[in-house]
Design a protein around this motif. Structure first.
Motif: not given
Ligand SMILES: [Mg+2]
Length: 315
Positions: A204-205, A275-277, A280-282
């Motif tokens: 989706a990115r 950073m967004a990852w 979302k998926f730490p």
């Protein structure tokens, strides 16, 4: 005709996997559409039927587990069932898909233990429930001397876009999820969790340009994402290597079942995605490991991939 030969020159092993795939394409001819609708990607993409408006592309993939190749007596039967579905789900994740249903074909020696088979099916069912995949049918056949379980997985794009292996360009960053190497020794090869949510998120990115899952080792699989006249420039100190393993294992061991993808744009865009990852998926590492360069670039300080071949089927 006896399908087997003792004279090596006549065999598929002599030809090698890549050339064999080329032959199969030729034999199939016009019966097989071009990738991603035919051979050559993690899943085949079925064009949506005409007149169905907003329907998402359908995906199909098939992969086996074979006794003596993908598992042995040391692996619990439940884990074999889990692995069979998980490795197909990993192929679906690699295109940003989500599963719809699966069918399973077993070829079994008559001496297969009933309690082994029960464990296999219970492991398969538990994994199917976890990922909401209905098991809608299959086939049983007799295969004296062997045990082969093959699963066909049907799915569809989780979002508007199916992400294929084609689409990377010179200048794109190369990134990978998780850690690489030592899959067999660590038990990762049957314990892994397919990256379905991660694959759907990446598809989706818009800056993600191509993607696949790692099954034969980074050193081999990365060629499939590399466009003509480009060369992957990877840096050893960036590679996420499993603890206790080395560069050789990270490039050459198979069965990582991680996502490998390319990222378009400026370094700042890649940083924003990372950073967004992490938000979302730490718990899942994401690492930028290099960049696609022109094949003519000097490549100083980068890993020489020609020394790492990955897993060769029929080898
Ligand atoms: Mg794959």
């Amino acid at each position: 005709m006896n399908p087997f030969s003792d004279s090596p020159a006549e065999t598929i092993a002599a030809l090698g996997e890549q050339k064999l795939l080329t032959r199969i394409r030729r034999w199939l001819g016009s019966a097989m559409p071009a990738a991603p609708h035919g051979m050559g990607d993690d899943c085949a993409v079925l064009p949506a039927p005409r007149g169905t408006g907003r329907r998402r592309a359908a995906l199909v993939t098939v992969d086996p587990v074979i006794y003596g190749e993908h598992f042995d007596a040391a692996i619990p039967p439940r884990a074999v069932g889990q692995k069979l579905l998980s490795r197909n789900l990993s192929d679906l994740a690699a295109m940003g898909g989500s599963p719809d249903a699966a069918v399973v074909a077993l070829a079994l020696d008559p001496r297969v233990r009933l309690d082994w088979l029960e464990g296999f099916y219970r492991g398969l069912a538990a994994t199917a429930r976890r990922h909401a995949v209905p098991l809608v049918g299959g086939d049983l056949a007799c295969h004296r001397g062997g045990l082969v379980a093959t699963l066909t997985l049907l799915g569809r794009a989780a979002g508007p876009r199916v992400l294929t292996r084609a689409g990377a360009r010179i200048g794109d960053f190369i990134a990978v999820t998780g850690v690489l190497g030592g899959s067999l020794a660590s038990g990762h090869h049957w314990r892994f969790t397919p990256r379905l949510a991660e694959g759907a998120w990446l598809a989706a990115r818009p800056e993600v340009s191509a993607m696949m899952d790692l099954s034969d080792g980074l050193g081999k699989d990365l060629h499939a994402l590399t466009p003509p006249r480009a060369r992957p420039a990877l840096f050893e100190d960036l590679l996420p290597i499993r603890r206790g393993h080395d560069l050789r294992a990270a490039l050459g061991d198979g069965e990582d079942y991680e996502l490998l993808f390319t990222l378009r744009g400026e370094p700042a865009a890649a940083r924003r995605l990372v950073m967004a990852w992490r938000k979302k998926f730490p718990r899942v590492p994401l690492t930028v490991i290099g960049r696609l360069e022109p094949a003519s670039a000097p490549g100083a300080g980068t890993i020489d991939l020609s020394a790492h071949h990955g897993f060769e089927h029929f080898g």
